[in-house]
Enzyme design. Structure first.
Site, PDB file in Angstrom:
ATOM      1  N   CYS A 130      -5.818  -3.430   1.857  1.00 25.81           N
ATOM      2  CA  CYS A 130      -5.743  -3.521   3.313  1.00 25.81           C
ATOM      3  C   CYS A 130      -7.097  -3.593   4.033  1.00 25.81           C
ATOM      4  O   CYS A 130      -7.689  -4.650   4.143  1.00 25.81           O
ATOM      5  CB  CYS A 130      -4.910  -2.353   3.849  1.00 25.81           C
ATOM      6  SG  CYS A 130      -4.173  -2.656   5.485  1.00 25.81           S
ATOM      7  N   LYS A 144      -9.265   2.673  -2.524  1.00 26.42           N
ATOM      8  CA  LYS A 144      -9.598   1.967  -1.294  1.00 26.42           C
ATOM      9  C   LYS A 144     -10.991   2.360  -0.817  1.00 26.42           C
ATOM     10  O   LYS A 144     -11.320   3.545  -0.727  1.00 26.42           O
ATOM     11  CB  LYS A 144      -8.552   2.309  -0.230  1.00 26.42           C
ATOM     12  CG  LYS A 144      -8.642   1.545   1.069  1.00 26.42           C
ATOM     13  CD  LYS A 144      -7.453   1.956   1.966  1.00 26.42           C
ATOM     14  CE  LYS A 144      -7.394   1.191   3.266  1.00 26.42           C
ATOM     15  NZ  LYS A 144      -6.211   1.595   4.081  1.00 26.42           N
ATOM     16  N   GLU A 183       0.834  -1.204   0.000  1.00 23.95           N
ATOM     17  CA  GLU A 183       0.000   0.000   0.000  1.00 23.95           C
ATOM     18  C   GLU A 183       0.870   1.255   0.000  1.00 23.95           C
ATOM     19  O   GLU A 183       1.867   1.330   0.710  1.00 23.95           O
ATOM     20  CB  GLU A 183      -0.890  -0.040   1.238  1.00 23.95           C
ATOM     21  CG  GLU A 183      -1.890   1.082   1.379  1.00 23.95           C
ATOM     22  CD  GLU A 183      -2.789   0.882   2.602  1.00 23.95           C
ATOM     23  OE1 GLU A 183      -3.730   1.673   2.780  1.00 23.95           O
ATOM     24  OE2 GLU A 183      -2.545  -0.061   3.380  1.00 23.95           O
TER      25      GLU A 183
END
Length: 552
Positions: free
Chosen positions: A160, A124, A44
């Site tokens: 994530c 994200k 990330e």
């Protein structure tokens, strides 16, 4: 259908160092291609480093990140690596409006590079807003899923926190008929978190009916430590591959045809808990030193366990010759403490110096007439002045050697032993300090080496040696009991009623709670240090300094 070779590149990046970060992408992409990879996934926010905090809100920073990203894509193509699918993390340059009407913000993005172009972007979805995370304030949430075609196989991509929350992009993969889910991560280390990651990934693999490849960054960034530990789990939850922790590493794994049994790759051994925490602290310290341009550290060597452990960790992080240990004996310093400090420095190969503080303390006392605690604190503050003076004159990073137990109850002298730029044991309680020292010495014995920490530093009763025959237990409960109460009160947020129900002595409960509540102002001024537990002092625990609330 041929196997698809996947590479997970767990690398160490630095926030804001766009050139070095993208050079690392190029270097590790070369390695992946040489190993026959079809796809290489990086962690990330690879391009920018992580976490970037409010740098995300600077248009100049976002433009710089995008330019670095585009240059990387072109260089990959120019070097003949254009056929390799490269997944990197970055910050989105464009601002996105939020549905709730709040100001437009950038996104936390995964970017797919292929044949010199940006093939796809994924924003994200789930933005963590708890513990050390503050992403909801600086990023806008994505809304679209991302599925790639790699060698004829469908590969889902998420970031994530997207796998930590139910629903969202992972749920969208149920009907996408993916052969693999790739997750790029910036997941900070904390004790016991590794098992949580693999268990969670196994659940998500079962949900999407496909293996999950999880790549995590490694290295220290301010008070966060990233441990790597990248892995692959099969659709049935079986662990198929795992990278080692706390080192950069390229984990290779083959996505086999559905008709074949799942391939197995490298399985790095799990670390025992004390080694894991030791390596986390070492990684955090090494990262802070290197990324902030220091080449050496300086600390006071008292002969006690805390300074001995910090010195040993420092020597492991940057080499003993780059550690300056200063013995600063007072009139109350015992001969065995001075001997232990000298012995430690010799074992580590450290630059050892002796600077008695009595002449300086005598001058202050003659001028100010200090007695009692004020006189004790003066000794610690003189030592702090000496260390900061050496730092200014010679360029060393000053290390504070206090531990979490002491910090919790305010058992440190502000502007004295609390001075420094970094505190390696800030999130390590006293009981664990002894355990880490034992582990490090035993590891040396197992390797046929001299243990770095003198045995007497471990076994003798801890003392600040600020008055005759002083020991810590004159004013604190035994550390094993203190740490148990602190764990309940600080980390588990239990109140007085819960502590008494556990059976703790009412007087000890009263004393510990009072000490903790009164020391918040000290903790705010303490140097940062690496987070290794579920709740560290700092961003994890935010309490007002001025508060009249007391546990009923």
């Amino acid at each position: 259908m041929a196997n698809v070779r996947i590479a997970l590149a767990q690398i160490d990046t630095c926030v804001g160092d766009l050139e070095a970060n993208t050079q690392a992408v190029l270097e590790w992409s070369r390695r992946a291609a040489a190993a026959g990879a079809d796809l290489v996934a990086f962690p990330e926010m690879t391009v920018t480093g992580y976490p970037i905090e409010d740098l995300a809100l600077r248009a100049s920073f976002r433009r710089g990140a995008e330019a670095a990203l585009q240059a990387t894509a072109a260089l990959l193509e120019a070097e003949g690596l254009g056929g390799l699918v490269v997944v990197v993390g970055s910050v989105g340059e464009e601002l996105r409006s939020a549905p709730d009407g709040s100001p437009a913000r950038p996104t936390n993005q995964a970017v797919v590079l292929h044949h010199g172009q940006v093939q796809a972007r994924y924003d994200k979805h789930h933005l963590p807003n708890y513990g050390v995370f503050d992403e909801y304030r600086i990023f806008a949430a994505g809304t679209r899923a991302c599925v790639l075609e790699v060698c004829g196989r469908r590969v889902g991509l998420v970031i994530c926190e997207d796998i930590w929350q139910d629903g969202g992009p992972v749920a969208a993969m149920d009907d996408a008929d993916i052969a693999l889910l790739v997750v790029i991560n910036g997941s900070p280390f904390e004790e016991g978190k590794g098992h949580l990651r693999t268990e969670l990934a196994a659940r998500r693999a079962h949900e999407v009916g496909a293996p999950v490849a999880y790549v995590n960054m490694v290295g220290g960034q301010d008070d966060l430590v990233f441990d790597g530990g990248s892995f692959v789990v099969g659709a049935d939850g079986t662990l198929l591959a795992r990278a080692p922790q706390f080192v950069e590493h390229l984990l290779m794994w083959d996505l086999a045809d559905d008709a074949q049994p799942p391939a197995r790759g490298e399985l790095a051994p799990e670390l025992e808990v004390d080694e894991e925490i030791y390596r986390a602290v070492q990684t955090g310290l090494a990262g802070y030193i290197r990324k902030n341009g220091f080449r050496s550290v300086v600390l006071g060597l008292s002969g006690g366990i805390d300074s001995a452990l910090v010195a040993a960790i420092s020597a492991d992080a940057i080499g003993g010759s780059h550690v300056v240990g200063v013995s600063m004996p007072s009139r109350y310093s015992s001969e065995h403490s001075k001997d232990d400090a000298a012995d430690l420095a010799k074992r580590l190969g450290a630059d050892y110096r002796i600077q008695p503080i009595k002449p300086m303390v005598d001058v202050f006392e003659a001028e100010l007439g200090l007695e009692g605690v004020a006189a004790e604190n003066l000794q610690a503050r003189v030592r702090g002045v000496i260390l900061m003076g050496l730092s200014n004159a010679e360029g060393h990073l000053v290390l504070a050697t206090g531990n979490k137990s002491e910090l919790a109850v305010g058992y440190s002298t502000i502007y004295g032993d609390a001075v420094g730029g970094y505190a390696p044991l800030k999130d390590v309680d006293k009981s664990r300090v002894w355990a880490l020292a034992r582990w490090r010495n035993n590891a040396a014995l197992d390797a046929g080496e001299l243990p770095p920490i003198p045995e007497s530093s471990i076994t003798k009763p801890p003392s600040a040696e600020l008055r005759p025959d002083q020991v810590d237990q004159d004013s604190l409960p035994p550390y094993d009991l203190l740490d148990e109460v602190l764990d309940a009160y600080v980390e588990n947020a239990e109140g007085r009623a819960e502590l008494l129900a556990r059976g703790f002595d009412p007087e000890i409960v009263e004393k510990v709670l009072s000490l903790v509540d009164r020391a918040e102002w000290k903790r705010r001024q303490y140097p940062l240090g690496p987070k290794v537990t579920g709740l560290a002092f700092g961003r994890d625990r935010r309490l007002p300094i001025t508060s009249l609330w007391r546990e009923p």
